[in-house]
Design an enzyme around this catalytic site. Sequence first.
Site, short mmCIF file in Angstrom:
data_model
loop_
_atom_site.label_atom_id
_atom_site.label_comp_id
_atom_site.label_asym_id
_atom_site.label_seq_id
_atom_site.Cartn_x
_atom_site.Cartn_y
_atom_site.Cartn_z
CD GLU A 1 -5.76 0.79 -9.12
OE1 GLU A 1 -5.13 1.63 -9.89
OE2 GLU A 1 -6.82 -0.22 -9.20
CB CYS B 1 -3.47 8.26 -7.00
SG CYS B 1 -4.86 7.00 -6.61
N GLY C 1 0.82 -1.03 0.09
CA GLY C 1 0.31 0.29 -0.12
C GLY C 1 0.60 1.23 -0.14
CD GLU D 1 -7.42 -1.64 -6.13
OE1 GLU D 1 -7.02 -0.93 -5.75
OE2 GLU D 1 -6.36 -2.32 -5.28
CG ASN E 1 -2.81 8.54 -0.75
OD1 ASN E 1 -2.46 7.00 -1.34
ND2 ASN E 1 -3.55 8.66 -2.38
P1 NDP Z 1 6.00 4.39 -3.45
O1 NDP Z 1 5.71 3.70 -4.81
O2 NDP Z 1 6.56 5.18 -2.62
O3 NDP Z 1 5.79 3.14 -2.63
C1 NDP Z 1 3.82 2.13 -2.56
C2 NDP Z 1 4.53 1.12 -1.51
O4 NDP Z 1 5.20 -0.06 -2.43
C3 NDP Z 1 5.06 1.29 -0.66
O5 NDP Z 1 4.66 0.45 0.96
C4 NDP Z 1 6.90 1.54 -0.85
O6 NDP Z 1 7.04 1.50 0.85
C5 NDP Z 1 6.41 -0.05 -1.65
N1 NDP Z 1 8.14 -0.07 -1.75
C6 NDP Z 1 8.56 0.76 -2.61
N2 NDP Z 1 9.73 0.00 -2.99
C7 NDP Z 1 9.61 -1.38 -3.35
C8 NDP Z 1 9.61 -2.01 -3.75
N3 NDP Z 1 10.92 -2.36 -4.87
N4 NDP Z 1 9.66 -3.65 -3.75
C9 NDP Z 1 8.01 -3.35 -2.93
N5 NDP Z 1 7.51 -2.96 -2.34
C10 NDP Z 1 8.13 -1.51 -2.32
O7 NDP Z 1 4.70 5.55 -3.43
P2 NDP Z 1 4.07 5.85 -2.23
O8 NDP Z 1 4.16 5.42 -0.67
O9 NDP Z 1 5.12 7.69 -1.98
O10 NDP Z 1 2.60 6.74 -2.43
C11 NDP Z 1 2.06 7.86 -3.91
C12 NDP Z 1 2.26 7.19 -5.33
O11 NDP Z 1 1.11 6.25 -4.90
C13 NDP Z 1 1.49 8.12 -6.17
O12 NDP Z 1 2.69 8.25 -7.24
C14 NDP Z 1 0.56 7.84 -6.01
O13 NDP Z 1 -0.28 8.48 -6.96
C15 NDP Z 1 0.13 6.78 -5.83
N6 NDP Z 1 -1.36 6.24 -5.57
C16 NDP Z 1 -1.66 5.21 -6.33
C17 NDP Z 1 -3.30 5.24 -6.05
C18 NDP Z 1 -4.42 4.32 -7.82
O14 NDP Z 1 -5.03 4.23 -7.30
N7 NDP Z 1 -4.00 4.18 -8.59
C19 NDP Z 1 -3.87 5.49 -4.81
C20 NDP Z 1 -3.08 6.08 -4.01
C21 NDP Z 1 -1.71 5.99 -4.67
P3 NDP Z 1 7.86 2.10 1.92
O15 NDP Z 1 6.99 3.48 0.72
O16 NDP Z 1 7.21 2.16 2.97
O17 NDP Z 1 8.89 1.30 1.57
#
Ligand code: NDP
Length: 480
Positions: A249, A283, A149, A454, A152
């Site tokens: 997503e 997003c 996840g 989803e 946000n």
């Molecule tokens: P990130 O891409 O930074 O992180 C998303 C999740 O992926 C976090 O739990 C993160 O862990 C994890 N992660 C990071 N690197 C890896 C990896 N190599 N392998 C597996 N998991 C990994 O996104 P944010 O949390 O900063 O969220 C913002 C982004 O999410 C925006 O781009 C937004 O548009 C998108 N978003 C999309 C939505 C949709 O439904 N389309 C809805 C909400 C947000 P950690 O951060 O803990 O290191």
Amino acid sequence: MRAQPPASHFIDGTYRHDDTAPARPDLYPYDGSVIAEIREATEAEIDAAFEAAVAAQKIWGAMAPVERGRVLRRAADLLRERNAALSELETLDTGKPIQETLVADAASGADALEFFGGIAATLNGEMIPLGEDWVYTRREPLGVCVGIGAWNYPIQIACWKAAPALAAGNAMIFKPSEETPLSALKLAEILIEAGAPPGVFNVVQGAGRVGAALVSDPRCAKVSLTGSVPTGRKVYAAAAEGIRHVTMELGGKSPLIVFEDADIENAVSAAINANFYSSGQICSNGTRVYVHKSIHDAFAERLVARVANARLGDPLDPETTIGPMVSETQRDKVLAMIEKGKSEGAALLCGGTSEGPFVAPMVFAGVTDGMSIARDEIFGPVLSLFSFEDEDEVVNRANNTDFGLAAGLFTRDLTRAHRVVARLQAGTCWINTYNLTPVESPFGGNKLSGVGRENARAALDHYTQTKSVYVCMGDTEAPF
Ligand code: NDP
């Protein structure tokens, strides 16, 4: 610490963590106070989560779908009963105003559990007659699904993934963002209370490293990620190694088009919802607002006047409408993009100032399509205004992006509304509103914004695989 869980992970029905694993403080974005301390999952804990999930999936997948549905619907009821406490927790973790979390987070999660609980028993196959012989199909679960996840909408994201996965008979291991680790643990507790067998829904904490370990484990059958495009690329590539199913997503840079016959006040309301809700950390936000030249100035004037009514403050105060950014890192990224917009020549109509963790909602005008603020996802309260003259032009400009998550338009002309919507390259479109995402409606992106959907029935397709069973009613012939 105001929100310390009994332990960091929830595996096989119980809280646990290794006291020697690295710990990370979890902060209340409003005042920076430490509300919990969360430990990163060790290899042994990740392994335990898979073992529990594999074992539980066998029991859960064999249950009658109607029974699984009952568990999910009970969980939905519990979420609703505890909405006040869950909303407060979500506000502490994300900094989003309590007036938002009370209606948009656990409530949306409950909707998903109720919806998928309700349709679990309708997940039927087909019967395909072939003369005397026939084929029937079974919609079978994939096995253990990994959910990852963003920060946000933590509990909403956890529920949007868990509900269809579990309804279809899968087990799930969920990794929340390390920024917002708390509410998924509450969902895990609630599912147990609602009657899910231990191990059906597990939560493990940690940064990207833990996510990567989950996705590359041979026991992972599918990964559903909500996150940014760069992370999506990495996770998709890791899943490809094992030819695993994916739902992605990802980010967006969505257009909101306001035609000359639009109701300006409603369109301004939509632009506000499409840019400043959750301090712009959504997003699907419509961050590129294209307004017809003939009403551009009137629209801009009303927008600026109404943005002046935003109330920045303590997110736990019910009157607050704009909370802090989720973290200093995110605030600094947004401020850097604002500086870039200014240096590229966009005109600042209001906002953009920063005090502590806040960024005041801001409006840029005179934005041109090539500027960074017009192309890159900012994920903050930054609205860009563009002017356009005709329909063809605005559709081409709206589609001229690598993203394709969402789009909206305002017009009183019915035929134009549907004609334009059909041409917009986006997974979700809104006519005369913006950012409503009911569970009944499929949600997901085109182009770089993602893969799969989803919510709605569509989500079940991404958590099941079809088995075709050929039934021979006569003798079997062979050439020799
Ligand atoms: P990130 O891409 O930074 O992180 C998303 C999740 O992926 C976090 O739990 C993160 O862990 C994890 N992660 C990071 N690197 C890896 C990896 N190599 N392998 C597996 N998991 C990994 O996104 P944010 O949390 O900063 O969220 C913002 C982004 O999410 C925006 O781009 C937004 O548009 C998108 N978003 C999309 C939505 C949709 O439904 N389309 C809805 C909400 C947000 P950690 O951060 O803990 O290191």
